[in-house]
Design an enzyme around this catalytic site. Structure first.
Site, PDB file in Angstrom:
ATOM      1  N   PRO A 170       0.809  -1.229   0.000  1.00 13.67           N
ATOM      2  CA  PRO A 170       0.000   0.000   0.000  1.00 13.67           C
ATOM      3  C   PRO A 170       0.841   1.278   0.000  1.00 13.67           C
ATOM      4  CG  PRO A 170      -0.974  -1.619   1.470  1.00 13.67           C
ATOM      5  CD  PRO A 170       0.326  -2.211   0.986  1.00 13.67           C
ATOM      6  N   TRP A 230      -2.512  -4.552  -5.110  1.00 14.08           N
ATOM      7  CA  TRP A 230      -2.558  -4.483  -6.587  1.00 14.08           C
ATOM      8  C   TRP A 230      -1.983  -5.736  -7.242  1.00 14.08           C
ATOM      9  CZ3 TRP A 230      -5.925  -1.346  -8.272  1.00 14.08           C
ATOM     10  CH2 TRP A 230      -6.195  -0.169  -7.558  1.00 14.08           C
ATOM     11  N   GLU A 243       3.205  -2.321 -13.694  1.00 12.22           N
ATOM     12  CA  GLU A 243       4.540  -2.828 -14.048  1.00 12.22           C
ATOM     13  C   GLU A 243       5.525  -1.686 -14.338  1.00 12.22           C
ATOM     14  OE1 GLU A 243       4.828  -6.524 -16.067  1.00 12.22           O
ATOM     15  OE2 GLU A 243       2.767  -7.058 -15.607  1.00 12.22           O
ATOM     16  N   GLY A 244       5.329  -0.591 -13.598  1.00 11.42           N
ATOM     17  CA  GLY A 244       6.172   0.603 -13.728  1.00 11.42           C
ATOM     18  C   GLY A 244       5.467   1.679 -14.526  1.00 11.42           C
TER      19      GLY A 244
HETATM   20  N1  CAA Z   1      17.810  -5.964 -13.779  1.00  9.08           N
HETATM   21  C1  CAA Z   1      18.778  -6.380 -12.931  1.00  9.08           C
HETATM   22  N2  CAA Z   1      19.154  -5.651 -11.855  1.00  9.08           N
HETATM   23  C2  CAA Z   1      18.540  -4.477 -11.653  1.00  9.08           C
HETATM   24  C3  CAA Z   1      17.547  -3.985 -12.499  1.00  9.08           C
HETATM   25  C4  CAA Z   1      17.168  -4.785 -13.604  1.00  9.08           C
HETATM   26  N3  CAA Z   1      16.216  -4.395 -14.462  1.00  9.08           N
HETATM   27  N4  CAA Z   1      17.111  -2.784 -12.045  1.00  9.08           N
HETATM   28  C5  CAA Z   1      17.824  -2.516 -10.954  1.00  9.08           C
HETATM   29  N5  CAA Z   1      18.690  -3.538 -10.711  1.00  9.08           N
HETATM   30  C6  CAA Z   1      19.674  -3.642  -9.637  1.00  9.08           C
HETATM   31  C7  CAA Z   1      20.663  -2.484  -9.702  1.00  9.08           C
HETATM   32  O1  CAA Z   1      21.730  -2.798 -10.559  1.00  9.08           O
HETATM   33  C8  CAA Z   1      21.088  -2.360  -8.252  1.00  9.08           C
HETATM   34  O2  CAA Z   1      22.055  -3.349  -7.963  1.00  9.08           O
HETATM   35  P1  CAA Z   1      23.475  -2.956  -7.300  1.00  9.08           P
HETATM   36  O3  CAA Z   1      23.124  -2.251  -6.006  1.00  9.08           O
HETATM   37  O4  CAA Z   1      24.144  -4.274  -7.091  1.00  9.08           O
HETATM   38  O5  CAA Z   1      24.146  -2.061  -8.265  1.00  9.08           O
HETATM   39  C9  CAA Z   1      19.832  -2.719  -7.479  1.00  9.08           C
HETATM   40  O6  CAA Z   1      19.010  -3.492  -8.368  1.00  9.08           O
HETATM   41  C10 CAA Z   1      19.052  -1.525  -7.000  1.00  9.08           C
HETATM   42  O7  CAA Z   1      18.760  -0.738  -8.142  1.00  9.08           O
HETATM   43  P2  CAA Z   1      18.434   0.820  -8.049  1.00  9.08           P
HETATM   44  O8  CAA Z   1      19.413   1.460  -7.136  1.00  9.08           O
HETATM   45  O9  CAA Z   1      18.314   1.338  -9.433  1.00  9.08           O
HETATM   46  O10 CAA Z   1      17.036   0.784  -7.303  1.00  9.08           O
HETATM   47  P3  CAA Z   1      16.016   1.969  -7.006  1.00  9.08           P
HETATM   48  O11 CAA Z   1      15.519   1.827  -5.631  1.00  9.08           O
HETATM   49  O12 CAA Z   1      16.569   3.280  -7.426  1.00  9.08           O
HETATM   50  O13 CAA Z   1      14.764   1.566  -7.941  1.00  9.08           O
HETATM   51  C11 CAA Z   1      13.442   1.557  -9.914  1.00  9.08           C
HETATM   52  C12 CAA Z   1      14.834   1.456  -9.284  1.00  9.08           C
HETATM   53  C13 CAA Z   1      13.663   1.448 -11.397  1.00  9.08           C
HETATM   54  C14 CAA Z   1      12.759   2.862  -9.590  1.00  9.08           C
HETATM   55  C15 CAA Z   1      12.595   0.358  -9.395  1.00  9.08           C
HETATM   56  O14 CAA Z   1      12.272   0.501  -8.038  1.00  9.08           O
HETATM   57  C16 CAA Z   1      11.305   0.169 -10.174  1.00  9.08           C
HETATM   58  O15 CAA Z   1      11.302  -0.402 -11.262  1.00  9.08           O
HETATM   59  N6  CAA Z   1      10.145   0.644  -9.616  1.00  9.08           N
HETATM   60  C17 CAA Z   1       8.844   0.353 -10.211  1.00  9.08           C
HETATM   61  C18 CAA Z   1       8.293  -0.916  -9.621  1.00  9.08           C
HETATM   62  C19 CAA Z   1       7.210  -1.504 -10.477  1.00  9.08           C
HETATM   63  O16 CAA Z   1       7.307  -1.587 -11.688  1.00  9.08           O
HETATM   64  N7  CAA Z   1       6.160  -1.990  -9.809  1.00  9.08           N
HETATM   65  C20 CAA Z   1       5.082  -2.671 -10.450  1.00  9.08           C
HETATM   66  C21 CAA Z   1       4.864  -4.018  -9.765  1.00  9.08           C
HETATM   67  S1  CAA Z   1       3.936  -5.258 -10.579  1.00  9.08           S
HETATM   68  C22 CAA Z   1       2.377  -4.654 -10.828  1.00  9.08           C
HETATM   69  O17 CAA Z   1       2.222  -3.603 -11.347  1.00  9.08           O
HETATM   70  C23 CAA Z   1       1.179  -5.459 -10.417  1.00  9.08           C
HETATM   71  C24 CAA Z   1       0.917  -6.672 -11.191  1.00  9.08           C
HETATM   72  O18 CAA Z   1       0.422  -7.661 -10.638  1.00  9.08           O
HETATM   73  C25 CAA Z   1       1.124  -6.729 -12.650  1.00  9.08           C
END
Ligand code: CAA
Length: 389
Positions: free
Chosen positions: A132, A160, A371-372
Site C-alpha cells: 500500500p 494491486w 509494471e512501472g
Molecule cells: N535488472 C537487474 N538488476 C537491476 C535492475 C534490472 N532491471 N534494475 C535494478 N537492478 C539492480 C541495480 O543494478 C542495483 O544493484 P546494485 O546495487 O548491485 O548495483 C539494485 O538493483 C538496485 O537498483 P536501483 O538502485 O536502481 O534501485 P532503485 O531503488 O533506485 O529503484 C526503480 C529502481 C527502477 C525505480 C525500481 O524501483 C522500479 O522499477 N520501480 C517500479 C516498480 C514496479 O514496476 N512496480 C510494479 C509491480 S507489478 C504490478 O504492477 C502489479 C501486477 O500484478 C502486474
C-alpha cells in the site's frame, strides 16, 4: 502486419500467431463485453489458452510449455490483446512475471512443482511486489519474512496483485533483512492455499475489469524454506529482472488495444458521412488516422526489438531493461493516444457501450501505470543512457 526485415517471422511464428488470432476471434470476442461488464474472471477461456500452450510460450516442453522464443510470445499475446486486454494481462502475468522468473531463478524441483501447472493452464500464477505504501519505490517494502528452522514466516500486506483473488501460486517479495534495504529483499513461492494467506478485497477497476486484482494479507503464513526463489537478499534483483520481461508483455497489451481501436476508427471513418462525404476524406480525420497508424507501427518495432533483445539475453545473460522500458513507455502512451482519437472519430458512438471503443479507452489507461509507470520507464531509460542517478 509486416515482418521485421531483420528478423522475418518463421512458419512456426506465423502458425502460432494465426492460432492465437483464431482462438481470440472464436472464443474470446463473443464474451469480452459481457465479462467486462460483470467483472467475472474468465476461468474457462484461460484454461483453454493454457491447454493450447499460450500460458508458457517460452517455457520448455519438459515443464509443460510450448518451447518457443520471445518473439513468438509477443506475437501470440498481441492477437489476444487485440480482442481483450483482460485475457491479455492474465496471459502476460502467467508467462512473464510468474513462469519466466521461476525458469530463470528456480531450482529443478521448483520448476517442476510451480511452473508446470501454470504453463499448462491447470492453474493461474501471480506476482506480488507492491504494497500500500510502496509502489514505484519498490525497495521500501515493509512486509517481513523471518526464518524459523526449515520454514519462513511471512507477515505483511501486499496490494494491486493481478490475479490475486484467483491465483493458485504466487511469487512474493518480502524483506528478510530490512537494514540492508533493497539488498535485504528475498523472493518466495507461495501456494495460495497456505494457512495465513488471506486474499483481500477485489479492486473495483476502471478497465481490464475481467482480470481480478486484490490485496494479499499474510498473517504468520508459514512456508517451507525450500520455497525461497534465489538466495536471501537477491529478491530485488529478481523482481527487477522479471519486470523487464513483464514490461514487454504490457507493451504488447498496449499494442493490441491500440490496434483494435485503430481498426474500428479506420473502418468507421470510411463509412460515416458528414457534409456529403466520408469523414476520412477530411484532413482533420485523415491526419488522425495517419498519426495513429504511424505510432502503432513504431510501437510494434520497439516491442519486436525488445523481444529479440530478451531472446538474446538467454545466451549472453545481458540486460534488456532499456529496450523493454522504451517499448512499454512508447506503446502505452500510443494506446492512450490512439484510443482517445478513436473515440473522437466515432463521436457519440465512441462514448456508447454499444461499441467496444470505450472499453479500449478504459483498458488502455492501466498500461501507463502497472509494471512501472511511464515516469518510472523514463527514469530507467534516462539512468541507462546517462549513467547518472
Ligand atoms: N535488472 C537487474 N538488476 C537491476 C535492475 C534490472 N532491471 N534494475 C535494478 N537492478 C539492480 C541495480 O543494478 C542495483 O544493484 P546494485 O546495487 O548491485 O548495483 C539494485 O538493483 C538496485 O537498483 P536501483 O538502485 O536502481 O534501485 P532503485 O531503488 O533506485 O529503484 C526503480 C529502481 C527502477 C525505480 C525500481 O524501483 C522500479 O522499477 N520501480 C517500479 C516498480 C514496479 O514496476 N512496480 C510494479 C509491480 S507489478 C504490478 O504492477 C502489479 C501486477 O500484478 C502486474
Amino acid at each position: 502486419m509486416t515482418d521485421l526485415p531483420i528478423h522475418p517471422l518463421s512458419d512456426e511464428h506465423k502458425m502460432l500467431r494465426d492460432a492465437a488470432r483464431d482462438f481470440a476471434q472464436k472464443e474470446i470476442a463473443p464474451i469480452a463485453a459481457e465479462f467486462d461488464e460483470s467483472g467475472e474472471f474468465p476461468h474457462a477461456t484461460i484454461r483453454k489458452m493454457g491447454e493450447l500452450g499460450f500460458m508458457g510460450i517460452e517455457i520448455p516442453e519438459a515443464y509443460g510449455g510450448a518451447g518457443m522464443d520471445a518473439l513468438a510470445y509477443v506475437l501470440a499475446l498481441e492477437e489476444i490483446c487485440k480482442v481483450d486486454a483482460s485475457h491479455g494481462v492474465i496471459m502476460s502475468v502467467n508467462n512473464s512475471l510468474y513462469c519466466h522468473g521461476i525458469l530463470k531463478f528456480g531450482t529443478e524441483e521448483q520448476k517442476q512443482k510451480f511452473i508446470t501447472p501454470i504453463a499448462t493452464g491447470k492453474g493461474v500464477g501471480a506476482y506480488s511486489l507492491t504494497e500500500p505504501q510502496s509502489g514505484s519505490d519498490a525497495g521500501t517494502m515493509k512486509s517481513r519474512a523471518t526464518r524459523d528452522g526449515d520454514f519462513y514466516i511471512l507477515n505483511g500486506r501486499k496490494s494491486w496483485v493481478t490475479s490475486g483473488p484467483v491465483a493458485n501460486y504466487f511469487v512474493v517479495f518480502m524483506m528478510t533483512d530490512p537494514e540492508k534495504k533493497q539488498k535485504g529483499v528475498s523472493a518466495f513461492l507461495v501456494d495460495g492455499n497456505t494457512p495465513g494467506l488471506v486474499r483481500g478485497k477485489k479492486e473495483p477497476k476502471l478497465g481490464i475489469r475481467a482480470s481480478a486484482t486484490s490485496e494479499l494479507i499474510f498473517e504468520n503464513c508459514r512456508i517451507p524454506a525450500e520455497n525461497r526463489l534465489g538466495e536471501e537478499g537477491e529478491g530485488f534483483k529478481i523482481a527487477m529482472t522479471v519486470l523487464d520481461a513483464g514490461r514487454i508483455g504490457i507493451a504488447t497489451q498496449a499494442l493490441g488495444i491500440a490496434e483494435a481501436a485503430y481498426e474500428a476508427a479506420r473502418q468507421y471513418s470510411g463509412q460515416r458521412e458528414a457534409f456529403g462525404q466520408p469523414i476520412a476524406s477530411f484532413q482533420g480525420t485523415g491526419f488522425k488516422i495517419a498519426d495513429m497508424k504511424t505510432r502503432i507501427e513504431a510501437s510494434r518495432l520497439l516491442i519486436y526489438n525488445a523481444a529479440i533483445a530478451k531472446e538474446n539475453s538467454k545466451t549472453n545473460n545481458g540486460r534488456y531493461s532499456l529496450e523493454a522500458s522504451m517499448a512499454k513507455l512508447f506503446s502505452s502512451e500510443t494506446a492512450m493516444f490512439v484510443t482517445h482519437q478513436a473515440i473522437q472519430i466515432h463521436g457519440g458512438m465512441g462514448y456508447s457501450k454499444e461499441l467496444p471503443v470505450e472499453r479500449y479507452f478504459r483498458d488502455a489507461k492501466i498500461t501507463e501505470i502497472y509494471e512501472g509507470t511511464s515516469e518510472i520507464q523514463r527514469l530507467v531509460i534516462s539512468r541507462m543512457e546517462t549513467g547518472l542517478r
